[in-house]
Scaffold this active site. Sequence first.
Site, PDB file in Angstrom:
ATOM      1  N   CYS A 104      -9.685   2.260   8.628  1.00  0.00           N
ATOM      2  CA  CYS A 104      -9.852   3.080   7.420  1.00  0.00           C
ATOM      3  C   CYS A 104     -11.203   3.783   7.386  1.00  0.00           C
ATOM      4  CB  CYS A 104      -9.672   2.214   6.178  1.00  0.00           C
ATOM      5  SG  CYS A 104     -10.711   0.729   6.151  1.00  0.00           S
ATOM      6  N   GLY A 155      -1.160  -2.335  -5.315  1.00  0.00           N
ATOM      7  CA  GLY A 155      -2.180  -3.351  -5.071  1.00  0.00           C
ATOM      8  C   GLY A 155      -3.513  -2.764  -4.656  1.00  0.00           C
ATOM      9  N   HIS A 213       0.792  -1.230   0.000  1.00  0.00           N
ATOM     10  CA  HIS A 213       0.000   0.000   0.000  1.00  0.00           C
ATOM     11  C   HIS A 213       0.835   1.296   0.000  1.00  0.00           C
ATOM     12  CE1 HIS A 213      -2.943  -2.976   1.167  1.00  0.00           C
ATOM     13  NE2 HIS A 213      -3.917  -2.104   1.292  1.00  0.00           N
ATOM     14  N   GLU A 250     -13.301  -8.946   1.261  1.00  0.00           N
ATOM     15  CA  GLU A 250     -14.070  -7.692   1.343  1.00  0.00           C
ATOM     16  C   GLU A 250     -14.571  -7.302  -0.041  1.00  0.00           C
ATOM     17  OE1 GLU A 250     -11.107  -5.121   3.056  1.00  0.00           O
ATOM     18  OE2 GLU A 250     -11.466  -5.869   5.072  1.00  0.00           O
ATOM     19  N   HIS A 275     -12.031  -6.803  -4.529  1.00  0.00           N
ATOM     20  CA  HIS A 275     -12.120  -5.955  -3.341  1.00  0.00           C
ATOM     21  C   HIS A 275     -12.898  -4.689  -3.686  1.00  0.00           C
ATOM     22  CE1 HIS A 275     -10.633  -3.200  -0.195  1.00  0.00           C
ATOM     23  NE2 HIS A 275     -10.368  -4.283   0.521  1.00  0.00           N
ATOM     24  N   GLU A 324     -18.711  -2.713   3.431  1.00  0.00           N
ATOM     25  CA  GLU A 324     -17.815  -1.845   4.196  1.00  0.00           C
ATOM     26  C   GLU A 324     -18.189  -0.373   4.024  1.00  0.00           C
ATOM     27  OE1 GLU A 324     -13.065  -0.687   4.227  1.00  0.00           O
ATOM     28  OE2 GLU A 324     -13.703  -2.575   3.320  1.00  0.00           O
TER      29      GLU A 324
END
Length: 660
Positions: free
Chosen positions: A420, A191, A140, A324, A272, A340
């Site tokens: 997050c 990613g 990340h 997710e 995702h 989410e």
Amino acid sequence: MSNALLQAKHKLSLNQIQINDDFWNHYVSLVRNTVIPYQWEALNDRVPDAEPSHAIHNFRIAAGLETGEYHGWVFQDSDLAKWLEAVAYSLQQQPDAALEQTADETIDLIVQAQQSDGYLNTYFTIKEPGKRWTNLYECHELYCAGHMIEAAVAYFEATGKRKLLDAMCRFADHIQDVFGPEEGKIRGYDGHQEIELALVKLYTVTKQEKYLQLACYFIDERGQRPDFFDGEWERRGKTSIYRAGETPLPSLSSIYNQSHLPVREQDTAIGHSVRAVYMYTAMADLARLTGDEKLLAACRKLWANMTQKQMYITGGIGSTHHGEAFSFDYDLPNDTVYAETCASIGLVYFAQRMLRLESRSEYADVIERALYNIIIGSMSQDGKRFFYVNPLEVWPQASANNPGKRHVKAERQKWFGCACCPPNLARILSSLGEYIYTTEPGRINCHLFIGSESTITLDDATQVGLKQVSSLPWSGDTSLELSLAQPRSFTLALRVPYWCDSQPQLLINGEKEDAYAVENGYAIIDRIWTDGDIVTWLLPMEAHLIQANPLIRSNAGKAAIQRGPLVYCVEQVDNGAPLATLSLQSGTELKVEADTSALGGTVRIEAEGFRDATPEAWASAESYRRWAPSADPVALQAVPYFQWGNRGVGEMAVWIRVQQ
């Protein structure tokens, strides 16, 4: 790209608009006065009994102010960046000297942690200083860079201060030196998408073409062959930061980060969900700025698939906690859902960018759906607890004891190790004003009905003041009062919400106007406007039972209750348990009543239904017996979904069985 699409559609900056709304004032002030200070305490690890963040601690170590080890996730820097962005939006609307000083001191810390070549990442500065850019698949780095760039742009726009902006320009220049198709550069991408949309913002504020080109590169490179992540995996010895030993080939799960195909060939939302919508947001931005028809076509296909076949009634996306992620069309389970908070926020970003390409009500409808249900529902009424996952059905005992449902929390949490969502929530609510209007040549588009005062500059430099007064979400009346120095001809376009069953009534200066056209879901009002004109937009708002597409198997034989933009749910506190024994009477009258005594004020809906025999009515504790029809009449009480979970831990359900 067609001339129509090339016409710029501009969003309003926050200094052009001030929220003043009976419903939304609570959230704006809650974020400013409670959420931002609370999250600052969380980032400094000062919230009792909450998972520690370590974010500030990591920056202090990276800056050389403390000693110690890195703690937290590899992307922990992004939590601080999003909090700082929320602070910027808050300051842009209401100056606060103390908050600004805290932000300035935080920026000093961030800049002190930055390396001499512009690189900034506390994980690799502290823990693995020799391994920069060696594990983009998992680590990340560009994602964290993107969030810090967004914070820098927002803070510059709010305060005019360039310290963080200049630091992030140095970082972006470093990234440009490292990545690209040229010989000696890394021909890869992150990613987790985020850098792409951040570079567009950096280009917008700096006008530096190189940042736009870099954003295009990251979008264009994703999904090319040979697979970049496979080569990177080989070079680092087939290892992972998350597990020991050799790990599987990344391309085997390339759908997870949407690198399975070049982006222009993608037509199904997959992988995702947060990564996906962040990427789609950047794609829409670049389609608008470059006139790329193929990019726009891909955005339209992805939007249609996601919102028509993979979105929950609440505006949630991402149906499985495994990755997710999106799963497949119409697979929308209620009790194992992920949905989410960040994913719905990213969905709003994507929708906003699509509105800047084409004024179609479907985009604003989704913004409204997500805002009024999942986004505000993910936070407790006191602003100090948060949902990461937003279920449509909760059984607390299953959440505690079923491994397949442990991600579904029955109550909001003080903080998360992976946090997050809370700062993401703060930044979108702090920037709410950006979503209400867009302008284009000779036209003002009103997308959301939120009380506010704004000053809009048309393409010929004419300034139009708009004072909007709205009663949403509790009723459908909205008025807009115009202020002009002199009469001016332009178009006012008002969205016709998807939940209106009949044509809204339009009044201009108290006189009914029937002759308005509807274009792409907007009422088009062309006239010469004068100072003091008042437009009244009366939106029919009734409560309805909603049924799902038969392909959504989890909702077969069930209905949800919706009134206006609000989805409703039943809770154990009102209806007892188990909620699964409840059913609605087909054709029941939905009785709407205001209740000022509960949940800080709400509008309840009562419906006639039935309750099956409860466990207490069984003669034994056996699990099964011969079928014996038994149901007692009962009045069901439903409350808005966004308010659930604020009266103690208990069961909740959105979809309810219907007795035919």
